[in-house]
Design an enzyme around this catalytic site. Sequence first.
Site, PDB file in Angstrom:
ATOM      1  N   GLU A  83     -15.912  -7.376   8.059  1.00  0.00           N
ATOM      2  CA  GLU A  83     -16.813  -6.272   8.470  1.00  0.00           C
ATOM      3  C   GLU A  83     -16.397  -5.742   9.846  1.00  0.00           C
ATOM      4  O   GLU A  83     -17.235  -5.358  10.657  1.00  0.00           O
ATOM      5  CB  GLU A  83     -18.234  -6.818   8.501  1.00  0.00           C
TER       6      GLU A  83
HETATM    7  C1  LIG Z   1     -13.360 -13.935   2.873  1.00  0.00           C
HETATM    8  C2  LIG Z   1     -13.117 -12.491   3.128  1.00  0.00           C
HETATM    9  C3  LIG Z   1     -13.931 -11.542   2.538  1.00  0.00           C
HETATM   10  C4  LIG Z   1     -13.686 -10.180   2.727  1.00  0.00           C
HETATM   11  N1  LIG Z   1     -14.430  -9.245   2.052  1.00  0.00           N
HETATM   12  C5  LIG Z   1     -14.030  -7.957   2.068  1.00  0.00           C
HETATM   13  C6  LIG Z   1     -14.623  -6.992   1.182  1.00  0.00           C
HETATM   14  O1  LIG Z   1     -15.545  -7.304   0.427  1.00  0.00           O
HETATM   15  N2  LIG Z   1     -14.138  -5.722   1.172  1.00  0.00           N
HETATM   16  C7  LIG Z   1     -13.111  -5.349   1.999  1.00  0.00           C
HETATM   17  O2  LIG Z   1     -12.713  -4.193   1.933  1.00  0.00           O
HETATM   18  N3  LIG Z   1     -12.536  -6.220   2.846  1.00  0.00           N
HETATM   19  C8  LIG Z   1     -12.962  -7.506   2.897  1.00  0.00           C
HETATM   20  N4  LIG Z   1     -12.373  -8.415   3.736  1.00  0.00           N
HETATM   21  C9  LIG Z   1     -11.330  -7.965   4.644  1.00  0.00           C
HETATM   22  C10 LIG Z   1     -11.759  -8.018   6.105  1.00  0.00           C
HETATM   23  O3  LIG Z   1     -12.680  -7.010   6.381  1.00  0.00           O
HETATM   24  C11 LIG Z   1     -10.465  -7.943   6.939  1.00  0.00           C
HETATM   25  O4  LIG Z   1      -9.824  -9.198   6.802  1.00  0.00           O
HETATM   26  C12 LIG Z   1     -10.749  -7.638   8.395  1.00  0.00           C
HETATM   27  O5  LIG Z   1     -11.193  -6.310   8.552  1.00  0.00           O
HETATM   28  C13 LIG Z   1      -9.509  -7.846   9.277  1.00  0.00           C
HETATM   29  O6  LIG Z   1      -8.376  -7.245   8.731  1.00  0.00           O
HETATM   30  P1  LIG Z   1      -7.047  -8.105   8.592  1.00  0.00           P
HETATM   31  O7  LIG Z   1      -7.373  -9.377   7.901  1.00  0.00           O
HETATM   32  O8  LIG Z   1      -5.997  -7.263   7.990  1.00  0.00           O
HETATM   33  O9  LIG Z   1      -6.651  -8.482  10.073  1.00  0.00           O
HETATM   34  P2  LIG Z   1      -5.802  -7.560  11.055  1.00  0.00           P
HETATM   35  O10 LIG Z   1      -6.327  -6.173  11.058  1.00  0.00           O
HETATM   36  O11 LIG Z   1      -4.368  -7.768  10.769  1.00  0.00           O
HETATM   37  O12 LIG Z   1      -6.151  -8.233  12.460  1.00  0.00           O
HETATM   38  C14 LIG Z   1      -5.507  -9.405  12.977  1.00  0.00           C
HETATM   39  C15 LIG Z   1      -5.956  -9.599  14.417  1.00  0.00           C
HETATM   40  O13 LIG Z   1      -5.523  -8.479  15.200  1.00  0.00           O
HETATM   41  C16 LIG Z   1      -6.628  -7.870  15.847  1.00  0.00           C
HETATM   42  N5  LIG Z   1      -6.462  -6.420  15.857  1.00  0.00           N
HETATM   43  C17 LIG Z   1      -6.101  -5.622  14.825  1.00  0.00           C
HETATM   44  N6  LIG Z   1      -6.092  -4.338  15.215  1.00  0.00           N
HETATM   45  C18 LIG Z   1      -6.457  -4.329  16.515  1.00  0.00           C
HETATM   46  C19 LIG Z   1      -6.661  -3.308  17.488  1.00  0.00           C
HETATM   47  N7  LIG Z   1      -6.539  -2.014  17.172  1.00  0.00           N
HETATM   48  N8  LIG Z   1      -7.033  -3.666  18.723  1.00  0.00           N
HETATM   49  C20 LIG Z   1      -7.217  -4.966  19.050  1.00  0.00           C
HETATM   50  N9  LIG Z   1      -7.073  -5.970  18.170  1.00  0.00           N
HETATM   51  C21 LIG Z   1      -6.693  -5.658  16.919  1.00  0.00           C
HETATM   52  C22 LIG Z   1      -7.849  -8.293  15.041  1.00  0.00           C
HETATM   53  O14 LIG Z   1      -9.037  -8.270  15.822  1.00  0.00           O
HETATM   54  C23 LIG Z   1      -7.459  -9.689  14.598  1.00  0.00           C
HETATM   55  O15 LIG Z   1      -7.773 -10.613  15.597  1.00  0.00           O
HETATM   56  C24 LIG Z   1     -12.637  -9.782   3.589  1.00  0.00           C
HETATM   57  C25 LIG Z   1     -11.842 -10.748   4.221  1.00  0.00           C
HETATM   58  C26 LIG Z   1     -12.060 -12.078   3.989  1.00  0.00           C
HETATM   59  C27 LIG Z   1     -11.133 -13.087   4.626  1.00  0.00           C
END
Ligand SMILES: Cc1cc2nc3c(=O)[nH]c(=O)nc-3n(C[C@H](O)[C@H](O)[C@H](O)COP(=O)(O)OP(=O)(O)OC[C@H]3O[C@@H](n4cnc5c(N)ncnc54)[C@H](O)[C@@H]3O)c2cc1C
Length: 601
Positions: A442
């Site tokens: 989220e």
């Molecule tokens: C169990 C689970 C359930 C989920 N459910 C859903 C769902 O129902 N629907 C859905 O669409 N998604 C879902 N997600 C996805 C979830 O919303 C994403 O994992 C989350 O938004 C983070 O994206 P990412 O994993 O690609 O991490 P990344 O975006 O790769 O981030 C990695 C790290 O880099 C940091 N970072 C990234 N960009 C920036 C920036 N611009 N500035 C500073 N820091 C940054 C982040 O804060 C984090 O610490 C789910 C994920 C999990 C694990």
Amino acid sequence: MPYTAPVAEQRFVLDTVADLSGLTALPGFDNATPDLVDAVLAEAAKLAGDVFAPLNAVGDKVGATLVNDTVTLPAGFAEAYAKYVEGGWAGLGAGPGHGGQGLPFVLACAVQEQLTSANMAFSLCMMLSQGAIEALQAHAGPELQATYLTRLITGEWTGTMNLTEPQAGSDVGALRTRATAHGDGTYRLAGSKIYITWGEHDCAPNIVHLVLARLPDAPPGTKGISLFLCPKFLPDAEGNFTVRNDLRAVGLEHKLGIHASPTCTMAFGEHDQCVGYLVGPEGGGMRAMFTMMNHARINVGLQGVAIAERAYQGALAFARDRVQSAKFGAGGAAVRIIEHADVRRMLMTLKATTEAARALTYLTAAAVDRAHAGHDAPERRDFARAAAGRADLLTPVTKAWATDMGVELSSLAVQVFGGMGFVEETGAAQHLRDARIAPIYEGTNGIQALDLVGRKLAQDGGVHWQALFAEIRQDLRDLPPKGDLGLLRPYLDDALAALESATVWLTGNREGAGLTDTAAGATPYLRMFGVTVGGWLLAKQAVAAHERLASGTGDPAFLRAKIVTARFFAEQIVPPATALLGPVTRGADLLFAIPEAALAA
Ligand SMILES: Cc1cc2nc3c(=O)[nH]c(=O)nc-3n(C[C@H](O)[C@H](O)[C@H](O)COP(=O)(O)OP(=O)(O)OC[C@H]3O[C@@H](n4cnc5c(N)ncnc54)[C@H](O)[C@@H]3O)c2cc1C
């Protein structure tokens, strides 16, 4: 471990922080009478404690399984979901136009807190459906509303939210799923989504997927994203939903926690036949998704509160029972560990911080209600706008601070158990594992902190934080100078002054290289914000408790505990957060002073 919903505490926070009586005097909420609120909390407590909580451990151990496109939950989940539907819980906060009960969002949050404490993995199913309801209520046309919204509101079907793709996590604008117009008003979707919560399951006969996708020639980034509704089953010629849409779960994640929440990899349009219906205008996908996400962020903050509450209940019960060592310096017989000062410190930290986070979450939810109540009436427009600004400002703080606390407090609860916390038997370890996702999804907590310093502080020229700080300052001035309540003031005055200095520094530092300094301070700033507002809200409750004690209304033990809890939070939890003024305003230099290559050396 059993779960008992903290109904008296929830009711107290609804009254003293969310000002439920003031809220129900507003247009649209007059049905939320005090008796009804009590009945709702008491009935939900039974569902949570008797039906959801007993499935928590089996959900963790067995989890969801995927075989041939079908996800199966452990025995008991489908029956428990049927009871949730039977009780009409799915439509509690939904608008009355399509069969909802139209009760305040903050009351729906109190119910959701109970279900989440009882079984966080399961409660995600309900949370996602609520998000889908909100998005369809606000943005779908009448036909989609009549067919899909009504069945989400009864709970007959469940909903999902599909944003994330492998290359598009925090950067939603990078998503690639495609949608093409089919010429008959429908669209065909093709693409793959990952991490989709409750993307497939056997608890309901149909699943309403809300999917973000790009139309051909759509501009890059978030502007080119539209929202589509893709049901798992489409209607046949008789209007029965028997035709399988071209979408399926092709994978299920193995994860640290929330094992009973199926986290699916979804394939849309493997045969170019995935039927989707546009929700809102073309290119309006992010706007529609934000309707869903803003409430979902408050609900995720609530997960931090809920898991901390459950962890606290377990730790408290253990500490009252476990006998170990004589009291420090006293010699003699071994005592129950609750008598040791260090264990008391842990329990008080758990109790006070959970209550502060609950208060913040309910305050934010009530601001959402105030923003919606009769906002169409011209004489209410300014009030509604101010409430919306308050909700916008507090949403990232609620999401991030409460979920960080969920992790820290469930870890502290493991410590109370000692070795029994680390082994799986007591359930304490499960809470810690379940809690860990909430700061990630989220919008990660890092992204929430950037949202706070980058957008929310600046919104409407900064009037919303200024109004909030002015209100806190006035409440602190009104505290009596002496007695328990007077003792709160110096700590909270210092915290507010530090928060204000940090805010002025961050908002005055918003150009060029200064932006990196702002970003560097965002996360500790959000923590200062959460703790300061939490301390203020506990002080508000202490004042209310004092008044009730004086007038002889309410349970004196509960009310006295409120005053002590506020003092503990002010004296023990607030000062380290006040000291974050330094880290917030130090800038980014040291973060980048070691070259990247040297970090890896
Ligand atoms: C169990 C689970 C359930 C989920 N459910 C859903 C769902 O129902 N629907 C859905 O669409 N998604 C879902 N997600 C996805 C979830 O919303 C994403 O994992 C989350 O938004 C983070 O994206 P990412 O994993 O690609 O991490 P990344 O975006 O790769 O981030 C990695 C790290 O880099 C940091 N970072 C990234 N960009 C920036 C920036 N611009 N500035 C500073 N820091 C940054 C982040 O804060 C984090 O610490 C789910 C994920 C999990 C694990």
